[in-house]
Write an enzyme that holds these catalytic residues in place. Sequence first.
Site, PDB file in Angstrom:
ATOM      1  N   LYS A 174     -11.481  -7.709   6.936  1.00  0.00           N
ATOM      2  CA  LYS A 174     -10.796  -6.878   7.919  1.00  0.00           C
ATOM      3  C   LYS A 174     -11.654  -5.675   8.260  1.00  0.00           C
ATOM      4  O   LYS A 174     -12.179  -5.051   7.340  1.00  0.00           O
ATOM      5  CB  LYS A 174      -9.472  -6.432   7.281  1.00  0.00           C
ATOM      6  CG  LYS A 174      -8.689  -5.430   8.071  1.00  0.00           C
ATOM      7  CD  LYS A 174      -7.532  -4.974   7.242  1.00  0.00           C
ATOM      8  CE  LYS A 174      -6.931  -3.800   7.960  1.00  0.00           C
ATOM      9  NZ  LYS A 174      -5.900  -3.154   7.249  1.00  0.00           N
TER      10      LYS A 174
ATOM     11  N   SER B  18      -5.593  -3.610  14.823  1.00  0.00           N
ATOM     12  CA  SER B  18      -4.997  -2.906  15.953  1.00  0.00           C
ATOM     13  C   SER B  18      -6.020  -2.461  16.995  1.00  0.00           C
ATOM     14  O   SER B  18      -5.774  -2.566  18.197  1.00  0.00           O
ATOM     15  CB  SER B  18      -4.233  -1.693  15.430  1.00  0.00           C
ATOM     16  OG  SER B  18      -5.084  -0.858  14.660  1.00  0.00           O
TER      17      SER B  18
ATOM     18  N   GLU C  79     -16.683  -7.780  -3.550  1.00  0.00           N
ATOM     19  CA  GLU C  79     -15.239  -7.513  -3.526  1.00  0.00           C
ATOM     20  C   GLU C  79     -14.449  -8.818  -3.495  1.00  0.00           C
ATOM     21  O   GLU C  79     -13.453  -8.981  -4.194  1.00  0.00           O
ATOM     22  CB  GLU C  79     -14.863  -6.666  -2.294  1.00  0.00           C
ATOM     23  CG  GLU C  79     -15.271  -5.212  -2.382  1.00  0.00           C
ATOM     24  CD  GLU C  79     -14.325  -4.387  -3.276  1.00  0.00           C
ATOM     25  OE1 GLU C  79     -13.359  -4.941  -3.822  1.00  0.00           O
ATOM     26  OE2 GLU C  79     -14.581  -3.177  -3.414  1.00  0.00           O
TER      27      GLU C  79
ATOM     28  N   LYS D  26     -12.113  -4.915   2.972  1.00  0.00           N
ATOM     29  CA  LYS D  26     -11.500  -4.046   3.976  1.00  0.00           C
ATOM     30  C   LYS D  26     -12.446  -2.872   4.203  1.00  0.00           C
ATOM     31  O   LYS D  26     -12.666  -2.052   3.308  1.00  0.00           O
ATOM     32  CB  LYS D  26     -10.143  -3.563   3.470  1.00  0.00           C
ATOM     33  CG  LYS D  26      -9.451  -2.619   4.425  1.00  0.00           C
ATOM     34  CD  LYS D  26      -8.077  -2.285   3.910  1.00  0.00           C
ATOM     35  CE  LYS D  26      -7.360  -1.321   4.832  1.00  0.00           C
ATOM     36  NZ  LYS D  26      -6.037  -0.980   4.331  1.00  0.00           N
TER      37      LYS D  26
ATOM     38  N   CYS E 227       0.861  -1.179   0.000  1.00  0.00           N
ATOM     39  CA  CYS E 227       0.000   0.000   0.000  1.00  0.00           C
ATOM     40  C   CYS E 227       0.898   1.229   0.000  1.00  0.00           C
ATOM     41  O   CYS E 227       2.105   1.127   0.198  1.00  0.00           O
ATOM     42  CB  CYS E 227      -0.909   0.011   1.226  1.00  0.00           C
ATOM     43  SG  CYS E 227      -2.225   1.255   1.103  1.00  0.00           S
TER      44      CYS E 227
HETATM   45  C1  PBG Z   1      -2.708   0.171   5.098  1.00  0.00           C
HETATM   46  C2  PBG Z   1      -3.231  -0.696   6.185  1.00  0.00           C
HETATM   47  C3  PBG Z   1      -4.033  -0.365   7.291  1.00  0.00           C
HETATM   48  C4  PBG Z   1      -4.090  -1.516   8.087  1.00  0.00           C
HETATM   49  C5  PBG Z   1      -3.373  -2.516   7.433  1.00  0.00           C
HETATM   50  N1  PBG Z   1      -2.883  -1.992   6.245  1.00  0.00           N
HETATM   51  C6  PBG Z   1      -4.646   0.917   7.713  1.00  0.00           C
HETATM   52  C7  PBG Z   1      -5.626   1.632   6.916  1.00  0.00           C
HETATM   53  O1  PBG Z   1      -6.161   1.169   5.908  1.00  0.00           O
HETATM   54  O2  PBG Z   1      -5.914   2.759   7.292  1.00  0.00           O
HETATM   55  C8  PBG Z   1      -4.770  -1.651   9.409  1.00  0.00           C
HETATM   56  C9  PBG Z   1      -4.234  -2.710  10.309  1.00  0.00           C
HETATM   57  C10 PBG Z   1      -4.617  -2.588  11.749  1.00  0.00           C
HETATM   58  O3  PBG Z   1      -5.400  -1.721  12.161  1.00  0.00           O
HETATM   59  O4  PBG Z   1      -4.121  -3.415  12.520  1.00  0.00           O
HETATM   60  N2  PBG Z   1      -3.530   0.420   4.033  1.00  0.00           N
END
Ligand code: PBG
Length: 327
Positions: free
Chosen positions: A253, A279, A238, A193, A118
């Site tokens: 996710k 997280s 998706e 996501k 990303c």
């Molecule tokens: C990057 C990404 C994110 C997460 C994983 N890859 C953050 C986002 O999309 O803002 C989140 C992982 C987590 O919260 O543990 N695109």
Amino acid sequence: MFPETRLRRLRGHLQVRRLVRGTSLSPDNFILPVFFKENTTKPENIPNMPGVFRQPLKNVDKIAQECEDNKIPCVLIFGIPRKKDAKGSVAFAKNGVVQKAIRKLNECSSLAVFADACLCQYTTNGHCGITNSKGVNNDASLKLLEKIALSQANAGADFIAPSAMMDGQVKAIRNCLDKNGFENTGIMSYSAKFASAFYSPFRSAVQASPKKQRRKPFLRDRTTHQLDFYSTKQAMQEIESDLCEGADIAMIKPALPYLDVIAKAKEKFSAPLAAYQVSGEYALLKSGILHSRHALLESTIAIKRAGADIIISYAAVELLKQLKDTQ
Ligand code: PBG
């Protein structure tokens, strides 16, 4: 019927409870996410994520050893670069922090290495792609995602994990990998996501949040590309399109607030299904309000019970240690 049937007979003895559970967790189910930071020599604490650190590259072998000691087969790596720019160029630098970590992990371990692909950690505005006056430009961003994936494959990544939620990202990456002789490098796509509040500790961990822009409300957050959390149908679309485009593993996710989506996807698709215990889930479970040992296990089991084959968890080591203690 009672009194012939007494369901409590199945619960009276721990070993019988184990026998009739029907759900289990093993090291084989886990991918451990790891943050590598370019300009640091010591592990740095991450706010609200006790026990998780921004790791210096010199700790690669320690982390690999910890995975191997706990039989964790895979890691998913994220980079925190020294410098950011408008195009996120260091995301595909030959000697970028992620590329270095991949090479080192391959040298010192037999772990399978998954690399998050990303731009948000690498762009100055914290967005997942190239932006213009209308928002994140999908097709221009694909070109950069291809470059990132290729540089990660070149460094030795076993799987690329595109997380930008750009349309067509799996197809673009698959074609690019194939054209360059990486037909055996896999793709685990962040397919469903959701635009979630549960990512906020991650964003401070990697020091990347979308920068607020006054006259461009569509650039304030990630709702123009990440999934609307009201919709299960779009999540299924998706996943379906990512699998058609060539994803080997589909991911949902966050995990705990989306158990219904996991269960539905499990029913509908036969490809391996991963769920990311993100997280914010980790931060809440470790907040000290609950007995974290049990709360962590209970919610991770729920993710497995809902149908995830693979769980990406910051708590993988802790959970596996706990499982060893209780069996
Ligand atoms: C990057 C990404 C994110 C997460 C994983 N890859 C953050 C986002 O999309 O803002 C989140 C992982 C987590 O919260 O543990 N695109």
